[in-house]
Write a protein that holds these residues in place. Structure first.
Motif, PDB file in Angstrom:
ATOM      1  N   ASN A  75       0.814  -1.214   0.000  1.00  0.00           N
ATOM      2  CA  ASN A  75       0.000   0.000   0.000  1.00  0.00           C
ATOM      3  C   ASN A  75       0.854   1.272   0.000  1.00  0.00           C
ATOM      4  N   GLU A  76       1.648   1.416  -1.044  1.00  0.00           N
ATOM      5  CA  GLU A  76       2.563   2.554  -1.178  1.00  0.00           C
ATOM      6  C   GLU A  76       2.224   3.399  -2.409  1.00  0.00           C
ATOM      7  N   GLU A  77       0.941   3.535  -2.726  1.00  0.00           N
ATOM      8  CA  GLU A  77       0.574   4.221  -3.964  1.00  0.00           C
ATOM      9  C   GLU A  77       1.031   5.678  -4.010  1.00  0.00           C
ATOM     10  N   ARG A  78       1.270   6.290  -2.884  1.00  0.00           N
ATOM     11  CA  ARG A  78       1.702   7.693  -2.873  1.00  0.00           C
ATOM     12  C   ARG A  78       3.160   7.874  -3.281  1.00  0.00           C
ATOM     13  N   SER A  79       3.966   6.804  -3.168  1.00  0.00           N
ATOM     14  CA  SER A  79       5.400   6.976  -3.402  1.00  0.00           C
ATOM     15  C   SER A  79       6.022   5.969  -4.361  1.00  0.00           C
ATOM     16  N   VAL A  80       5.374   4.863  -4.643  1.00  0.00           N
ATOM     17  CA  VAL A  80       6.022   3.799  -5.409  1.00  0.00           C
ATOM     18  C   VAL A  80       6.432   4.253  -6.808  1.00  0.00           C
ATOM     19  N   ALA A  81       5.605   5.007  -7.498  1.00  0.00           N
ATOM     20  CA  ALA A  81       5.942   5.428  -8.864  1.00  0.00           C
ATOM     21  C   ALA A  81       7.183   6.314  -8.876  1.00  0.00           C
ATOM     22  N   SER A  82       7.287   7.225  -7.916  1.00  0.00           N
ATOM     23  CA  SER A  82       8.467   8.097  -7.882  1.00  0.00           C
ATOM     24  C   SER A  82       9.719   7.305  -7.518  1.00  0.00           C
ATOM     25  N   CYS A  83       9.596   6.295  -6.665  1.00  0.00           N
ATOM     26  CA  CYS A  83      10.741   5.443  -6.328  1.00  0.00           C
ATOM     27  C   CYS A  83      11.207   4.659  -7.554  1.00  0.00           C
ATOM     28  N   VAL A  84      10.268   4.114  -8.293  1.00  0.00           N
ATOM     29  CA  VAL A  84      10.596   3.372  -9.514  1.00  0.00           C
ATOM     30  C   VAL A  84      11.287   4.301 -10.507  1.00  0.00           C
ATOM     31  N   ALA A  85      10.714   5.461 -10.736  1.00  0.00           N
ATOM     32  CA  ALA A  85      11.291   6.412 -11.695  1.00  0.00           C
ATOM     33  C   ALA A  85      12.692   6.837 -11.264  1.00  0.00           C
ATOM     34  N   GLU A  86      12.880   7.092  -9.985  1.00  0.00           N
ATOM     35  CA  GLU A  86      14.189   7.504  -9.469  1.00  0.00           C
ATOM     36  C   GLU A  86      15.230   6.405  -9.667  1.00  0.00           C
ATOM     37  N   ALA A  87      14.847   5.168  -9.383  1.00  0.00           N
ATOM     38  CA  ALA A  87      15.776   4.045  -9.554  1.00  0.00           C
ATOM     39  C   ALA A  87      16.104   3.822 -11.027  1.00  0.00           C
ATOM     40  N   LEU A  88      15.111   3.860 -11.891  1.00  0.00           N
ATOM     41  CA  LEU A  88      15.360   3.669 -13.324  1.00  0.00           C
ATOM     42  C   LEU A  88      16.237   4.782 -13.894  1.00  0.00           C
ATOM     43  N   ALA A  89      16.019   6.010 -13.438  1.00  0.00           N
ATOM     44  CA  ALA A  89      16.851   7.127 -13.898  1.00  0.00           C
ATOM     45  C   ALA A  89      18.296   6.947 -13.441  1.00  0.00           C
ATOM     46  N   ALA A  90      18.482   6.470 -12.217  1.00  0.00           N
ATOM     47  CA  ALA A  90      19.841   6.242 -11.708  1.00  0.00           C
ATOM     48  C   ALA A  90      20.540   5.125 -12.477  1.00  0.00           C
ATOM     49  N   ILE A  91      19.809   4.073 -12.782  1.00  0.00           N
ATOM     50  CA  ILE A  91      20.373   2.953 -13.562  1.00  0.00           C
ATOM     51  C   ILE A  91      20.782   3.453 -14.941  1.00  0.00           C
ATOM     52  N   SER A  92      19.900   4.163 -15.598  1.00  0.00           N
ATOM     53  CA  SER A  92      20.178   4.687 -16.927  1.00  0.00           C
ATOM     54  C   SER A  92      21.333   5.692 -16.894  1.00  0.00           C
ATOM     55  N   GLY A  93      21.327   6.574 -15.900  1.00  0.00           N
ATOM     56  CA  GLY A  93      22.367   7.582 -15.768  1.00  0.00           C
ATOM     57  C   GLY A  93      23.748   6.992 -15.566  1.00  0.00           C
ATOM     58  N   ALA A  94      23.803   5.816 -14.944  1.00  0.00           N
ATOM     59  CA  ALA A  94      25.076   5.127 -14.722  1.00  0.00           C
ATOM     60  C   ALA A  94      25.511   4.338 -15.955  1.00  0.00           C
ATOM     61  N   GLY A  95      24.630   4.248 -16.946  1.00  0.00           N
ATOM     62  CA  GLY A  95      24.948   3.487 -18.156  1.00  0.00           C
ATOM     63  C   GLY A  95      24.805   1.988 -17.986  1.00  0.00           C
ATOM     64  N   TRP A  96      24.014   1.586 -17.021  1.00  0.00           N
ATOM     65  CA  TRP A  96      23.826   0.169 -16.735  1.00  0.00           C
ATOM     66  C   TRP A  96      22.541  -0.347 -17.381  1.00  0.00           C
ATOM     67  N   THR A  97      22.460  -1.683 -17.470  1.00  0.00           N
ATOM     68  CA  THR A  97      21.187  -2.330 -17.755  1.00  0.00           C
ATOM     69  C   THR A  97      20.585  -2.671 -16.403  1.00  0.00           C
ATOM     70  N   GLY A  98      19.294  -2.604 -16.308  1.00  0.00           N
ATOM     71  CA  GLY A  98      18.706  -2.882 -15.007  1.00  0.00           C
ATOM     72  C   GLY A  98      17.201  -2.946 -15.031  1.00  0.00           C
ATOM     73  N   GLU A  99      16.681  -3.188 -13.862  1.00  0.00           N
ATOM     74  CA  GLU A  99      15.238  -3.315 -13.685  1.00  0.00           C
ATOM     75  C   GLU A  99      14.884  -2.906 -12.269  1.00  0.00           C
ATOM     76  N   VAL A 100      13.626  -2.609 -12.088  1.00  0.00           N
ATOM     77  CA  VAL A 100      13.077  -2.411 -10.756  1.00  0.00           C
ATOM     78  C   VAL A 100      12.005  -3.476 -10.576  1.00  0.00           C
ATOM     79  N   VAL A 101      12.152  -4.263  -9.530  1.00  0.00           N
ATOM     80  CA  VAL A 101      11.188  -5.313  -9.210  1.00  0.00           C
ATOM     81  C   VAL A 101      10.416  -4.857  -7.974  1.00  0.00           C
ATOM     82  N   VAL A 102       9.147  -4.588  -8.156  1.00  0.00           N
ATOM     83  CA  VAL A 102       8.279  -4.221  -7.041  1.00  0.00           C
ATOM     84  C   VAL A 102       7.555  -5.483  -6.600  1.00  0.00           C
ATOM     85  N   VAL A 103       7.638  -5.783  -5.332  1.00  0.00           N
ATOM     86  CA  VAL A 103       7.000  -6.977  -4.787  1.00  0.00           C
ATOM     87  C   VAL A 103       5.711  -6.567  -4.089  1.00  0.00           C
TER      88      VAL A 103
END
Length: 141
Positions: free
Chosen positions: A44-72
């Motif tokens: 029940n994290e609907e207020r923050s989960v999307a921003s956390c996912v976006a932040e993590a994906l941006a960091a992965i991309s910014g580092a030049g890595w391949t990656g994923e975010v797995v939300v459980v």
């Protein structure tokens, strides 16, 4: 001779065939290891989960890595899973309640060489992902 799989686009039933390079590339892309997986247990994290996912994906991309975010999804009653998917995460479900069960499910589902665990409530600065995961990924830790 190469073995690949037909897609269900009117050109077959999805069974094995030869000569379909696109299907084999798609299969490899879906199963190839990634540099980093960020695992976010979620209840029940609907207020923050999307921003956390976006932040993590941006960091992965910014580092030049391949990656994923797995939300459980650990039994969410809100729109957390829907919003996580919309933000670019892969969502897996864990029916056994509890943080430990959710973390274990996320680790088992992750495809990254390095797995970073965080929370879906913006507790951790995911924009700093490269500082923590970089040395591990490059063998400097």
């Amino acid at each position: 001779m190469s073995l690949s799989f037909r897609t269900d686009d009117g050109h077959g039933s999805g069974g094995p065939t030869t000569g379909s390079r696109t299907a084999i590339i798609d299969l490899v892309a879906k199963t190839a290891p990634l540099d980093v997986s960020v695992v976010l247990p979620c209840l029940n994290e609907e207020r923050s989960v999307a921003s956390c996912v976006a932040e993590a994906l941006a960091a992965i991309s910014g580092a030049g890595w391949t990656g994923e975010v797995v939300v459980v999804d650990n039994g969410c009653k809100d729109r957390s899973a829907e919003l996580a998917i919309a933000a670019g995460a892969r969502v897996v479900r864990e029916d056994t309640r509890g943080y430990g069960a959710a973390i274990l499910r996320g680790i088992r589902s992750a495809r990254g060489s390095v797995i970073v665990m965080a929370d879906a409530d913006s507790t951790y600065p995911l924009d700093q992902l490269a500082k923590g995961a970089g040395p591990v990924l490059h063998g400097d830790a």
